[in-house]
Structure formats: structure tokens, C-alpha cells
Design an enzyme around this catalytic site. Structure first.
Site, PDB file in Angstrom:
ATOM      1  CB  CYS A 251      78.647  58.058  31.203  1.00  0.00           C
ATOM      2  SG  CYS A 251      79.220  59.333  30.058  1.00  0.00           S
TER       3      CYS A 251
ATOM      4  CG  ASP B 258      77.902  55.984  27.268  1.00  0.00           C
ATOM      5  OD1 ASP B 258      76.754  55.780  26.818  1.00  0.00           O
ATOM      6  OD2 ASP B 258      78.223  57.053  27.819  1.00  0.00           O
TER       7      ASP B 258
ATOM      8  CB  VAL C 256      82.926  52.597  30.386  1.00  0.00           C
ATOM      9  CG1 VAL C 256      83.421  51.192  30.653  1.00  0.00           C
ATOM     10  CG2 VAL C 256      82.511  52.729  28.916  1.00  0.00           C
TER      11      VAL C 256
ATOM     12  CE  LYS D 143      75.134  58.187  28.156  1.00  0.00           C
ATOM     13  NZ  LYS D 143      76.326  59.023  28.294  1.00  0.00           N
TER      14      LYS D 143
END
Ligand code: TIU
Length: 233
Positions: A163, A25, A158, A130
Site C-alpha cells: 500500500c 494503514d 505499512v 480505501k
């Protein structure tokens, strides 16, 4: 067998094809002003600090032709993959799906949802979208890894305790050996990052290992041209 200097003890590397870098991410939505991270009330600036380190790891993996998996947290424009519990959480002025300065917040394909240009995936790398925090939730990640014979994951991205840690725990429970790269992950909360690093490697590595990027890169580097075997021949 080559190892990475790590905590709580050295991490043994598998055969090259069994090892993947996971970049979680690294999106504008979390790292730039006007995205989801800021909408949740966070100062997003500290997250930029890891970008050069993540880039070095990408370069090292690309040079060794090792698999790389990028994830993107985001939702379809109709929000059909966003549970109401996630949509209403935070009670911020801008919520998921609202129009923000970088397009609709946390919506796939919007400018703000993209991976930072300097870390953009290249051809041949896996890009996985996701809807949740963990990368195994409602995705094909597990089958992708099993089909390729990947058993060991080096994890970056991150945010550390959201996550990243969720994904590491999901992977650990599925039997993958996981190492979190300390200076290639960041949180909006320094104390949460510190605690996460400590908790994953506590109890003999209950969730996995942690290591510094330079130690990962050193372990991946090809042998020096004048290694002892070369000199003796
Ligand atoms: N809010 C926060 O810390 N993180 C997220 O919402 N997503 C990820 O960590 N990627």
C-alpha cells in the site's frame, strides 16, 4: 528554504500549509495477530517496530499544526466495493469478510480494522477509507489534497512495497512531491522494504525521496529561541 536531509538529495520543504503527513494503514488488521496480514500467512510482529517512530512524527506534525492524513484499507460489510479478484486472492483459510478473532477480516468498522489506539487520529485529521492498495484508487484523496493546496507528502505506514509504494507511485504520477520516511514504514519482507527504498529514490528520485524520521523532525522543528537573529537584535 528549509530542507530535509534525504536521498538521493535534500528535499526542499514547501510553505507549511502545502505539506502533509500521510499515515498508511496502521491498522490492527495488518499489525496484530488474527487480522488480514496474518490470514495471508505473514509474521506480523516486525511491523510493530515502527509504531513509536510513527507516533513521534504524528506528535511533531501536531505540534506544528500541519495536516495529517490517515488511511484505512477496508471494505463495506456487503463487500460490494471488493473486486472478486481481491476477494479470492491468497487462497487462505480466512479471507476478506470472514469472521476472525478481531471481527470480520478487513471490514470497515470491525475491531481489527481500526487504527492502532496509540496512533489513533485526533479531531481535525483526515481519515480516508480505501478499498484498494493505493490511496488514490476509488477515493477522494486527490481532490482533498488539491482543495487544501497540499503539494508535498511525507509518507509512512505499512506495508512498504504494497500500500505504501502503490500510494507513492500514484501520488508521484499526479504531480505530488513525495518523501518516504525510511524508519516509519515496514514490510513483512525485509528484502522488499530495502528494495522499495532503493527503487523509489533511484534514477535521481524517479518516484521521490527517502529520509530518516529524525531528519524529518529536525527540519520541522521551530527555530531555537537563541537563534542568531534573536541575538543580534
Ligand atoms: N499484504 C500486504 O502486504 N499489504 C496489504 O494487503 N495492505 C497494505 O499494505 N496496507
Amino acid at each position: 528554504m528549509p530542507t530535509i536531509t534525504a536521498q538521493p538529495y535534500d528535499f526542499s520543504l514547501p510553505q507549511p500549509g502545502k505539506l502533509a503527513l500521510v499515515v498508511i494503514d496502521m491498522q490492527r488488521d495488518f499489525i496484530e495477530d488474527g487480522g488480514f496480514g496474518e490470514a495471508l500467512g505473514n509474521d506480523v510482529r516486525p511491523l510493530r517496530g515502527i509504531v513509536p517512530t510513527v507516533k513521534k512524527l504524528l506528535d511533531a506534525f501536531r505540534a506544528c499544526k500541519l495536516p495529517i492524513i490517515h488511511t484505512i484499507e477496508g471494505h463495506s460489510p456487503d463487500l460490494s466495493d471488493c473486486p472478486p479478484a481481491k476477494l479470492i486472492r491468497g487462497r487462505s483459510a480466512l479471507k476478506i469478510g470472514d469472521q476472525g478473532p478481531m471481527g470480520r477480516i478487513l471490514i470497515l468498522g470491525e475491531p481489527g480494522n481500526a487504527i492502532l489506539p496509540e496512533l489513533a487520529p485526533v479531531d481535525g485529521e483526515i481519515v480516508l477509507t480505501k478499498p484498494g492498495k493505493g490511496a488514490f484508487c476509488n477515493t477522494k484523496l486527490e481532490s482533498i489534497l488539491r482543495e487544501r493546496g497540499i503539494t508535498h507528502l511525507l509518507i509512512t505506514g505499512v506495508t512498504t512495497e504494497v500500500c505504501v509504494q502503490t500510494t507513492m507511485r500514484e501520488a508521484n504520477d499526479r504531480g505530488f512531491e513525495c518523501l518516504l520516511i525510511e524508519d516509519a514504514t515496514e514490510s513483512y519482507f525485509p528484502e522488499f522494504k530495502k528494495a522499495t527504498l532503493e527503487m523509489v529514490r533511484a534514477q535521481g528520485g524517479i518516484v521521490g525521496w527517502t529520509a530518516k524520521a529524525e531528519d524529518v523532525i529536525a527540519a520541522l522543528s521551530p527555530p531555537m529561541p537563541f537563534s542568531t537573529s534573536t541575538i543580534s537584535s
